[in-house]
Design a protein around this motif. Structure first.
Motif, mmCIF file in Angstrom:
data_model
loop_
_atom_site.group_PDB
_atom_site.id
_atom_site.type_symbol
_atom_site.label_atom_id
_atom_site.label_comp_id
_atom_site.label_asym_id
_atom_site.label_seq_id
_atom_site.Cartn_x
_atom_site.Cartn_y
_atom_site.Cartn_z
ATOM 1 N N ASN A 129 0.823 -1.213 0.000
ATOM 2 C CA ASN A 129 0.000 0.000 0.000
ATOM 3 C C ASN A 129 0.856 1.261 0.000
ATOM 4 O O ASN A 129 0.579 2.217 -0.734
ATOM 5 N N LEU A 130 1.902 1.271 0.847
ATOM 6 C CA LEU A 130 2.720 2.476 0.987
ATOM 7 C C LEU A 130 3.596 2.741 -0.238
ATOM 8 O O LEU A 130 3.954 3.883 -0.506
ATOM 9 N N THR A 131 3.950 1.692 -0.962
ATOM 10 C CA THR A 131 4.865 1.863 -2.090
ATOM 11 C C THR A 131 4.137 1.775 -3.423
ATOM 12 O O THR A 131 3.834 2.783 -4.050
ATOM 13 N N CYS A 132 3.840 0.558 -3.866
ATOM 14 C CA CYS A 132 3.276 0.368 -5.202
ATOM 15 C C CYS A 132 1.896 1.001 -5.357
ATOM 16 O O CYS A 132 1.660 1.784 -6.282
ATOM 17 N N SER A 133 0.965 0.661 -4.468
ATOM 18 C CA SER A 133 -0.409 1.160 -4.613
ATOM 19 C C SER A 133 -0.457 2.681 -4.568
ATOM 20 O O SER A 133 -1.112 3.318 -5.407
ATOM 21 N N SER A 134 0.229 3.274 -3.611
ATOM 22 C CA SER A 134 0.195 4.728 -3.493
ATOM 23 C C SER A 134 0.837 5.397 -4.705
ATOM 24 O O SER A 134 0.354 6.439 -5.175
ATOM 25 N N THR A 135 1.903 4.802 -5.244
ATOM 26 C CA THR A 135 2.575 5.393 -6.397
ATOM 27 C C THR A 135 1.695 5.344 -7.636
ATOM 28 O O THR A 135 1.570 6.336 -8.370
ATOM 29 N N VAL A 136 1.094 4.190 -7.889
ATOM 30 C CA VAL A 136 0.229 4.058 -9.061
ATOM 31 C C VAL A 136 -0.958 5.011 -8.958
ATOM 32 O O VAL A 136 -1.328 5.683 -9.935
ATOM 33 N N ARG A 137 -1.565 5.107 -7.769
ATOM 34 C CA ARG A 137 -2.712 6.001 -7.607
ATOM 35 C C ARG A 137 -2.298 7.463 -7.728
ATOM 36 O O ARG A 137 -3.045 8.288 -8.269
ATOM 37 N N LEU A 138 -1.121 7.797 -7.235
ATOM 38 C CA LEU A 138 -0.633 9.168 -7.369
ATOM 39 C C LEU A 138 -0.429 9.523 -8.832
ATOM 40 O O LEU A 138 -0.814 10.620 -9.285
ATOM 41 N N ILE A 139 0.164 8.621 -9.600
ATOM 42 C CA ILE A 139 0.396 8.885 -11.024
ATOM 43 C C ILE A 139 -0.927 9.021 -11.770
ATOM 44 O O ILE A 139 -1.091 9.892 -12.630
ATOM 45 N N LYS A 140 -1.897 8.164 -11.450
ATOM 46 C CA LYS A 140 -3.210 8.263 -12.084
ATOM 47 C C LYS A 140 -3.848 9.619 -11.794
ATOM 48 O O LYS A 140 -4.414 10.260 -12.693
ATOM 49 N N ASP A 141 -3.759 10.069 -10.536
ATOM 50 C CA ASP A 141 -4.353 11.359 -10.183
ATOM 51 C C ASP A 141 -3.615 12.508 -10.847
ATOM 52 O O ASP A 141 -4.224 13.523 -11.216
ATOM 53 N N LEU A 142 -2.301 12.365 -11.011
ATOM 54 C CA LEU A 142 -1.530 13.397 -11.710
ATOM 55 C C LEU A 142 -1.982 13.519 -13.158
ATOM 56 O O LEU A 142 -2.187 14.622 -13.676
ATOM 57 N N LEU A 143 -2.123 12.388 -13.825
ATOM 58 C CA LEU A 143 -2.533 12.414 -15.229
ATOM 59 C C LEU A 143 -3.977 12.878 -15.373
ATOM 60 O O LEU A 143 -4.325 13.536 -16.354
ATOM 61 N N ALA A 144 -4.821 12.554 -14.389
ATOM 62 C CA ALA A 144 -6.223 12.975 -14.447
ATOM 63 C C ALA A 144 -6.365 14.481 -14.238
ATOM 64 O O ALA A 144 -7.372 15.069 -14.634
ATOM 65 N N ALA A 145 -5.359 15.108 -13.607
ATOM 66 C CA ALA A 145 -5.424 16.548 -13.373
ATOM 67 C C ALA A 145 -5.315 17.346 -14.658
ATOM 68 O O ALA A 145 -5.660 18.530 -14.695
ATOM 69 N N ARG A 146 -4.796 16.720 -15.727
ATOM 70 C CA ARG A 146 -4.721 17.334 -17.059
ATOM 71 C C ARG A 146 -3.907 18.614 -17.062
ATOM 72 O O ARG A 146 -4.244 19.587 -17.742
ATOM 73 N N GLU A 147 -2.857 18.616 -16.283
ATOM 74 C CA GLU A 147 -1.941 19.760 -16.325
ATOM 75 C C GLU A 147 -1.114 19.685 -17.602
ATOM 76 O O GLU A 147 -0.803 18.608 -18.106
ATOM 77 N N THR A 148 -0.745 20.844 -18.117
ATOM 78 C CA THR A 148 0.060 20.855 -19.335
ATOM 79 C C THR A 148 1.493 20.414 -19.068
ATOM 80 O O THR A 148 2.151 19.872 -19.946
ATOM 81 N N ASP A 149 1.959 20.630 -17.845
ATOM 82 C CA ASP A 149 3.330 20.247 -17.489
ATOM 83 C C ASP A 149 3.284 19.532 -16.143
ATOM 84 O O ASP A 149 3.134 20.164 -15.102
ATOM 85 N N HIS A 150 3.399 18.211 -16.173
ATOM 86 C CA HIS A 150 3.328 17.447 -14.935
ATOM 87 C C HIS A 150 4.595 17.645 -14.105
ATOM 88 O O HIS A 150 5.700 17.737 -14.656
ATOM 89 N N PRO A 151 4.466 17.704 -12.787
ATOM 90 C CA PRO A 151 5.656 17.853 -11.939
ATOM 91 C C PRO A 151 6.510 16.591 -11.968
ATOM 92 O O PRO A 151 6.023 15.499 -12.257
ATOM 93 N N ALA A 152 7.781 16.765 -11.659
ATOM 94 C CA ALA A 152 8.682 15.615 -11.568
ATOM 95 C C ALA A 152 8.327 14.801 -10.325
ATOM 96 O O ALA A 152 7.985 15.351 -9.276
ATOM 97 N N LEU A 153 8.392 13.484 -10.456
ATOM 98 C CA LEU A 153 8.075 12.574 -9.352
ATOM 99 C C LEU A 153 9.320 11.791 -8.986
ATOM 100 O O LEU A 153 9.886 11.090 -9.822
ATOM 101 N N TRP A 154 9.744 11.911 -7.727
ATOM 102 C CA TRP A 154 10.923 11.215 -7.243
ATOM 103 C C TRP A 154 10.502 10.091 -6.301
ATOM 104 O O TRP A 154 9.818 10.329 -5.311
ATOM 105 N N LEU A 155 10.916 8.858 -6.619
ATOM 106 C CA LEU A 155 10.620 7.698 -5.797
ATOM 107 C C LEU A 155 11.880 7.325 -5.028
ATOM 108 O O LEU A 155 12.880 6.926 -5.626
#
Length: 212
Positions: A129-155
């Motif tokens: 939950n803390l690693t894989c699930s949260s990362t995948v859900r975060l990326i989905k929410d980032l892409l759903a935000a439809r920003e023209t320039d997505h922020p950099a994501l550091w894992l």
């Protein structure tokens, strides 16, 4: 200094000796790459850990004139600006909407709280939950935000590889995040498809590393 991984292959001699058909990981010292990142530009979202790495990072960014928003998982004893349930499919949407824009970067530190000692079934489920699930859900929410320039994501992970002889405590649960890599193209997995369009990078901390 940083370390890079060099994979060597002991090639078999003319006589079939399968003991020589083995790969070996060898680490060599390398200069850290210089990155042109201005911490004072925009907002940084920090998925905070309980080891004070996130707090140290926040202090450095704010001392440089930047702005930070901290996010902690539900059940954490650490205070955060936001509390997110890693199993909530839309848990990060509220954070992305409320964070002052533009968002310069997101630093995922939750895997630093994974245990390195004896691992139970409960530890594995929590790590997922803390690693894989949260990362995948975060990326989905980032892409759903439809920003023209997505922020950099550091894992960020800790003790995934034994680089030096002193690295005796390895955390296999933190290695779960190393499977998240943006490799577009035929045959990509669901996670790889979601990372396409996001600037996703990885960083591994050593046993004694800390943000000062």
């Amino acid at each position: 200094m940083a370390y890079v991984c060099v994979t060597s292959l002991n090639r078999p001699a003319q006589r079939q000796n399968y003991d020589d058909w083995l790969y070996e990981l060898q680490w060599e010292r390398s200069d850290r790459p210089q990155r042109n990142v201005d911490p004072a530009s925009g907002t940084w979202i920090i998925l905070d850990d309980s080891r004070a790495v996130g707090r140290g990072l926040r202090k450095r960014i704010e001392d440089a004139g930047g702005h930070c928003v901290s996010v902690v998982p539900a059940g954490s004893t650490v205070h955060g600006d936001f509390v997110v349930d890693p199993s909530d499919p839309e848990g990060f949407c509220a954070v992305l909407r409320a964070a002052p824009h533009p968002v310069q970067g997101i630093v995922h530190l939750w895997s630093l709280d994974n245990p390195t000692a004896a691992v139970s079934d409960e530890d594995i489920k929590r790590a997922e939950n803390l690693t894989c699930s949260s990362t995948v859900r975060l990326i989905k929410d980032l892409l759903a935000a439809r920003e023209t320039d997505h922020p950099a994501l550091w894992l960020v992970t800790n003790n995934v590889y034994a680089v030096t002889r002193d690295d005796v405590s390895i955390s296999p649960l933190s290695a779960l995040l190393w499977g998240v890599r943006p490799r577009p193209g035929p045959g990509e997995s669901g996670t790889e498809a979601h990372t396409r369009g996001c600037r996703c990078g990885g960083s591994g901390l050593g046993r004694r590393d800390a943000v000062r």
